[in-house]
Design a protein around this motif. Structure first.
Motif, PDB file in Angstrom:
ATOM      1  N   ARG A  70     -52.400 135.122 -20.831  1.00 57.62           N
ATOM      2  CA  ARG A  70     -53.438 134.677 -19.901  1.00 57.62           C
ATOM      3  C   ARG A  70     -53.953 135.881 -19.103  1.00 57.62           C
ATOM      4  N   VAL A  71     -55.237 136.119 -19.165  1.00 57.42           N
ATOM      5  CA  VAL A  71     -55.847 137.243 -18.437  1.00 57.42           C
ATOM      6  C   VAL A  71     -56.563 136.692 -17.213  1.00 57.42           C
ATOM      7  N   LEU A  72     -56.210 137.197 -16.043  1.00 57.04           N
ATOM      8  CA  LEU A  72     -56.760 136.666 -14.798  1.00 57.04           C
ATOM      9  C   LEU A  72     -57.631 137.711 -14.101  1.00 57.04           C
ATOM     10  N   SER A  73     -58.795 137.267 -13.688  1.00 56.23           N
ATOM     11  CA  SER A  73     -59.708 138.118 -12.924  1.00 56.23           C
ATOM     12  C   SER A  73     -59.798 137.584 -11.503  1.00 56.23           C
ATOM     13  N   LYS A  74     -60.568 138.251 -10.683  1.00 56.75           N
ATOM     14  CA  LYS A  74     -60.733 137.840  -9.292  1.00 56.75           C
ATOM     15  C   LYS A  74     -61.091 136.360  -9.204  1.00 56.75           C
ATOM     16  N   GLY A  75     -60.347 135.617  -8.401  1.00 54.93           N
ATOM     17  CA  GLY A  75     -60.615 134.194  -8.217  1.00 54.93           C
ATOM     18  C   GLY A  75     -59.824 133.297  -9.146  1.00 54.93           C
ATOM     19  N   ASP A  76     -59.274 133.871 -10.199  1.00 53.63           N
ATOM     20  CA  ASP A  76     -58.487 133.056 -11.140  1.00 53.63           C
ATOM     21  C   ASP A  76     -57.103 132.757 -10.565  1.00 53.63           C
ATOM     22  N   SER A  77     -56.489 131.722 -11.096  1.00 52.18           N
ATOM     23  CA  SER A  77     -55.137 131.398 -10.657  1.00 52.18           C
ATOM     24  C   SER A  77     -54.344 130.790 -11.803  1.00 52.18           C
ATOM     25  N   VAL A  78     -53.040 130.797 -11.630  1.00 46.79           N
ATOM     26  CA  VAL A  78     -52.165 130.158 -12.606  1.00 46.79           C
ATOM     27  C   VAL A  78     -51.022 129.511 -11.817  1.00 46.79           C
ATOM     28  N   THR A  79     -50.595 128.342 -12.256  1.00 41.57           N
ATOM     29  CA  THR A  79     -49.489 127.654 -11.584  1.00 41.57           C
ATOM     30  C   THR A  79     -48.345 127.478 -12.573  1.00 41.57           C
ATOM     31  N   LEU A  80     -47.163 127.882 -12.127  1.00 41.57           N
ATOM     32  CA  LEU A  80     -45.977 127.845 -12.975  1.00 41.57           C
ATOM     33  C   LEU A  80     -45.013 126.774 -12.487  1.00 41.57           C
ATOM     34  N   ASP A  81     -44.382 126.138 -13.442  1.00 42.96           N
ATOM     35  CA  ASP A  81     -43.303 125.195 -13.152  1.00 42.96           C
ATOM     36  C   ASP A  81     -42.007 125.852 -13.612  1.00 42.96           C
ATOM     37  N   PHE A  82     -41.063 125.984 -12.692  1.00 45.88           N
ATOM     38  CA  PHE A  82     -39.770 126.575 -13.047  1.00 45.88           C
ATOM     39  C   PHE A  82     -38.771 125.520 -13.529  1.00 45.88           C
ATOM     40  N   GLY A  83     -39.266 124.337 -13.818  1.00 49.69           N
ATOM     41  CA  GLY A  83     -38.416 123.321 -14.458  1.00 49.69           C
ATOM     42  C   GLY A  83     -37.617 122.495 -13.479  1.00 49.69           C
ATOM     43  N   VAL A  84     -36.872 123.155 -12.636  1.00 47.75           N
ATOM     44  CA  VAL A  84     -36.144 122.490 -11.545  1.00 47.75           C
ATOM     45  C   VAL A  84     -36.221 123.374 -10.305  1.00 47.75           C
ATOM     46  N   HIS A  85     -35.648 122.848  -9.252  1.00 48.62           N
ATOM     47  CA  HIS A  85     -35.627 123.518  -7.947  1.00 48.62           C
ATOM     48  C   HIS A  85     -34.859 124.851  -8.024  1.00 48.62           C
ATOM     49  N   GLN A  86     -35.411 125.895  -7.388  1.00 47.08           N
ATOM     50  CA  GLN A  86     -34.786 127.211  -7.405  1.00 47.08           C
ATOM     51  C   GLN A  86     -34.690 127.772  -5.989  1.00 47.08           C
ATOM     52  N   VAL A  87     -33.685 128.570  -5.754  1.00 44.30           N
ATOM     53  CA  VAL A  87     -33.573 129.324  -4.508  1.00 44.30           C
ATOM     54  C   VAL A  87     -33.269 130.764  -4.890  1.00 44.30           C
ATOM     55  N   GLY A  88     -34.185 131.667  -4.592  1.00 47.30           N
ATOM     56  CA  GLY A  88     -33.899 133.045  -4.966  1.00 47.30           C
ATOM     57  C   GLY A  88     -35.059 133.979  -4.757  1.00 47.30           C
ATOM     58  N   TYR A  89     -35.016 135.044  -5.517  1.00 49.29           N
ATOM     59  CA  TYR A  89     -35.928 136.174  -5.328  1.00 49.29           C
ATOM     60  C   TYR A  89     -36.855 136.289  -6.530  1.00 49.29           C
ATOM     61  N   LEU A  90     -38.157 136.451  -6.240  1.00 50.75           N
ATOM     62  CA  LEU A  90     -39.151 136.446  -7.306  1.00 50.75           C
ATOM     63  C   LEU A  90     -39.481 137.862  -7.778  1.00 50.75           C
ATOM     64  N   THR A  91     -39.529 138.010  -9.091  1.00 51.95           N
ATOM     65  CA  THR A  91     -39.986 139.273  -9.687  1.00 51.95           C
ATOM     66  C   THR A  91     -41.180 138.996 -10.590  1.00 51.95           C
ATOM     67  N   LEU A  92     -42.207 139.807 -10.437  1.00 52.35           N
ATOM     68  CA  LEU A  92     -43.418 139.710 -11.246  1.00 52.35           C
ATOM     69  C   LEU A  92     -43.617 141.034 -11.972  1.00 52.35           C
ATOM     70  N   SER A  93     -43.757 140.979 -13.294  1.00 46.74           N
ATOM     71  CA  SER A  93     -44.247 142.155 -14.016  1.00 46.74           C
ATOM     72  C   SER A  93     -45.735 141.960 -14.207  1.00 46.74           C
ATOM     73  N   ILE A  94     -46.497 142.968 -13.882  1.00 49.67           N
ATOM     74  CA  ILE A  94     -47.952 142.830 -13.880  1.00 49.67           C
ATOM     75  C   ILE A  94     -48.577 143.951 -14.699  1.00 49.67           C
ATOM     76  N   ASN A  95     -49.446 143.563 -15.608  1.00 45.31           N
ATOM     77  CA  ASN A  95     -50.218 144.546 -16.368  1.00 45.31           C
ATOM     78  C   ASN A  95     -51.675 144.521 -15.950  1.00 45.31           C
ATOM     79  N   ASN A  96     -52.300 145.675 -15.926  1.00 42.88           N
ATOM     80  CA  ASN A  96     -53.756 145.738 -15.857  1.00 42.88           C
ATOM     81  C   ASN A  96     -54.312 145.518 -17.270  1.00 42.88           C
ATOM     82  N   VAL A  97     -55.464 144.868 -17.334  1.00 40.75           N
ATOM     83  CA  VAL A  97     -56.085 144.543 -18.626  1.00 40.75           C
ATOM     84  C   VAL A  97     -57.539 145.036 -18.593  1.00 40.75           C
ATOM     85  N   HIS A  98     -58.049 145.495 -19.720  1.00 39.11           N
ATOM     86  CA  HIS A  98     -59.421 145.985 -19.908  1.00 39.11           C
ATOM     87  C   HIS A  98     -59.585 147.428 -19.449  1.00 39.11           C
ATOM     88  N   SER A  99     -58.884 147.798 -18.396  1.00 36.83           N
ATOM     89  CA  SER A  99     -59.054 149.140 -17.837  1.00 36.83           C
ATOM     90  C   SER A  99     -57.840 149.419 -16.972  1.00 36.83           C
TER      91      SER A  99
END
Lengths: 521, 521
Positions: free
Chosen positions: A58-87
């Motif tokens: 999924r490629v997201l530009s300004k204004g885009d969004s995505v919603t994730l379901d983690f399946g069940v309730h979680q308590v912890g620390y979030l890590t995001l790996s992020i790539n730039n796309v197109h440039s």
């Protein structure tokens, strides 16, 4: 703030008992939308839109969004790996992250929140990332099942994708300690048990927290119930001990055990004093000793316990009845109109009886005598001044209010005999008082009272009608507040701020394992 | 993206030259308000409201804010010590922090920003703090003089105060290397020199950045001017060398030096190619060698330099004139209507001449011969096809546009002799072309041209009229963009996003130290 009484050796001992936190890497399970639906719980429904495998594409530009379901309730620390796309990323990336235990937290706008608890409990972050591609781990702990990511700004040249997102969960509960339920337990109870365990697990950190989203701290009212479930499951008895020593090590000005306390930046007790909560120190110590037979802890904390009884007794008027007032002096339940007098009287008697048992075990003759006499006095006063023979109910306060809370606690205090108690409980269902129950916390005490009075079938049907309904409404951890006929109920002015994984709601597991195992239920 | 040519040993060498960053703890100097004032620069004025000593006493509740002035421009990392007041913090603290190089950034709302560079360059953060009292150091680097702190949320119980706030500044410029100006220099030039030095200092990090707020990266157009100032001040010659090796180590597909490059996550060159910027690799190498006599670097980078000249020459048409087009193929200045042909032709000749000098030093006979011949061809063509004898100006492009930029660069290229150049410059002031100058970058070249042509007084009066006016308008570092008659000028659609500490604007220090020292100016 008032001066408090600190017993530093107790606090220091508590600090040696800070538990290990178990970690687990949990990945989201699907891409979803949160949509309005008046038929859905609280008006919001989740709709699966894609496999989680699609996230990386999924490629997201300004204004885009995505919603994730983690399946069940979680308590912890979030890590995001992020790539730039197109440039390459020729400007920082600005993201908004919204974490929700429940769909309503994603669906509604936090900026419109007008509840009276701080908006800062609502979990959202705006973050700016200077270097892409990159991996970002947010420093705060979050409590959520749903995560919405909104791309607030990229640049004209680049978009982004998220090749990997995960939550490193934390809990001090050791799941390997939890025994599987034996065969013969219904699937319904298995599910309820599992959700209760998960609720407790997600509240277990370096103390038993009341709720990992909010308030994230140790309340003695929650602790008492968490400890009961813990003895049936995780056996983190040193964590109960740590919590008892923290409460015992930091008393309020006049020697009362505080209602709640904080661990950071250094352990300290909150100013809040609640009549019932201070007394529960005695009950919690009693339960702890019953579970562990830890005589050293009992010996050390006994003087604090007995002092709570003495302080509680000081509130009795010349008749032997707890002095009523209009303040938040006693908790019992979240209910604006509930008069606390009869419930407080019953909690006093309940805790005096646990104190009496401890005095007996310790051979504390003097204490045993004074507690015996106090039980007699408070019980007689309750029967003389609060029991209404005509109505068959205990009354409370200047307007002789009749409530569920008063009856339930009088049963638990065993002011009357078992048969009378059972009839009182039956009466509650036949002629329900106007002042109803509000929280799972009071529902717990109803179930306990029914079981104490031999109403096992009724207890089970009430569990089904309450926690079972929560499950039908989507709970994968049990909630702080639930009213099947008012599903947006909140004592804080907004259901967004309710805690949807709350310690005092985890006790179905305790009931199931203590009362319903080895029977065909 | 196109394939690029990487010379890894050059990049590796550059990475060994990453400089030490000097740190300094800088405290705010006063509490201020930013108020609307149509007479003030860009419509915003600062008003001192209190001594900074009052900061620690100021108690802020939800909705309150405080604005700090750090005295001068800063680049670094912010630390806030925060106390809870009235009660413990029973909920997280939510703060908004807005950083501004200029009052407009504090006065105006970033959410209304509609420029075409990313809003993510505007420096604001919303942060949530779980534990109070506490000290928070933000992980990102900020560039600012002003800081507004807005308390978005506390709880009903507590407020906050800020016992200490400071910025840990970072720069690779070693101020101990900068010699004080000798006696006899006017105070006006001393101030201008100081601000130029501060501008360069705040742009010196692990590369020469163009602007520490935006774009925070290495552009060769800025590098060339920064290096000139550096040789007169910080003597961070290894930083120039590092930047040259980074550009030389990462070429574009067809062997051109790129216009700009990034350091993180690993060094890489941007796709942007600009005709003049690639050629400036030759001029920057020439200046570096003149300043350092570093023959090893010259030897290693010479093939890349000479290749830039060959690539530049390929753009000449059959007449020997740079082929014009409508794209952003050559920079020269931020000016939508500026035709680049004549300026590009002049930059080519200017850089060919530096290349010729290097070929001579290196004894590169073959290169010397081809460059000599190219200079002759390009110069003749310029005089034949671009020089308009009647108007006394060089023309550019299909509509024979006459601009300041074209004349200035033709003077610097020394297409005509010194006397003719001087007359051409005088003519510019007598009969100014419609296509005016826009940036300090082009103003730099005007000053350089005036000094080259013996117009020292005029150069000084132009410096006063331009950088001197910036100072009167409040600059404590020199700006990316400045037009005394249009003070909100921005090529990006909003003056909020302009860089107010910008490398290409720091050259008054170079002029003062190279041309005005030891004279009574």
């Amino acid at each position: 703030m008032k001066t408090k009484q600190t017993n530093q050796p107790f606090v220091d001992l508590a600090e040696t008992l800070i538990p290990h936190l178990y970690e687990e890497k949990v990945f989201p399970t699907s891409l979803i939308d949160i949509v309005k639906d008046t038929d859905a719980f609280q008006g919001w429904r989740t709709v699966r839109t894609d496999s989680i495998d699609e996230l990386a594409n999924r490629v997201l530009s300004k204004g885009d969004s995505v919603t994730l379901d983690f399946g069940v309730h979680q308590v912890g620390y979030l890590t995001l790996s992020i790539n730039n796309v197109h440039s390459n990323a020729d400007a920082p990336l600005r993201l908004k992250l919204i974490f929700g235990e429940m769909p309503c937290e994603i669906g509604e706008d936090f900026d419109d929140y007008e509840g009276w608890l701080s908006r800062s409990w609502l979990q959202d972050e705006t973050i700016n990332i200077d270097v892409l591609p990159g991996t970002v781990t947010l420093p705060r702990r979050y409590t959520f099942r749903y995560l919405k990511i909104i791309v607030l700004a990229t640049s004209q040249r680049y978009s982004v994708s998220f090749p990997e997102i995960y939550c490193k969960t934390v809990t001090s509960g050791d799941v390997s300690q939890v025994k599987p339920l034996p065969d013969g337990i219904s699937n319904e109870l298995k599910v309820m048990d599992r959700i209760g365990i998960k609720t407790l697990q997600d509240c277990m950190h370096t103390v038993f927290e009341d709720g990992p989203k909010r308030d994230r701290r140790l309340w003695i009212g929650d602790l008492r119930l968490q400890a009961l479930v813990n003895y049936e499951t995780f056996n983190s008895n040193d964590l109960v001990k740590r919590c008892l020593y923290l409460f015992g090590g930091m008393l309020l000005e006049d020697g009362q055990v505080g209602a709640c306390l904080y661990e950071k930046p250094a352990p300290f007790v909150d100013d809040i004093y609640l009549y019932d909560y201070s007394l529960f120190f005695v009950a919690t110590l009693y339960d702890y000793y019953e579970a562990t037979k830890d005589r050293i802890t009992l010996n050390e904390l006994w003087p604090i316990a007995v002092e709570q009884l003495r302080i509680g007794l000081k509130r009795l008027d010349e008749r032997g009845i707890v002095t009523d007032d209009d303040t938040w002096y006693c908790f019992l339940d979240w209910h604006d109109e509930l008069n606390k007098q009869a419930g407080a009287q019953a909690v006093l008697i309940y805790c005096l009886k646990r104190g009496l048992a401890l005095a007996e075990k310790l051979g504390e003759g003097e204490a045993h005598a004074f507690i015996s006499s106090a039980i007699q006095q408070a019980t007689d006063a309750a029967m003389t001044f609060l029991w209404d023979q005509d109505q068959g109910y205990f009354t409370s306060g200047p307007s002789s209010q009749i409530s569920w809370a008063s009856q339930i606690w009088m049963v638990l205090a065993e002011v009357m005999d078992a048969e009378q108690n059972g009839m009182l409980l039956d009466r509650l269902f036949d002629r329900p008082p106007a002042i109803a129950m509000s929280t799972p916390y009071l529902y717990h005490h109803l179930i306990e009272a029914l079981l104490l009075s031999g109403r096992k079938e009724k207890a089970l049907s009430e569990m089904r009608a309450y926690w079972g309904e929560m499950i039908k409404d989507g709970a994968d951890t049990f909630w702080e507040l639930y009213n099947p006929s008012d599903k947006k109920l909140s004592p804080y002015g907004s259901n967004l701020i309710n805690s949807y994984c709350h310690a005092w709601s985890c006790t179905p597991t305790y009931f199931i394992r203590k009362y319903f195992v080895n029977e065909n239920s």
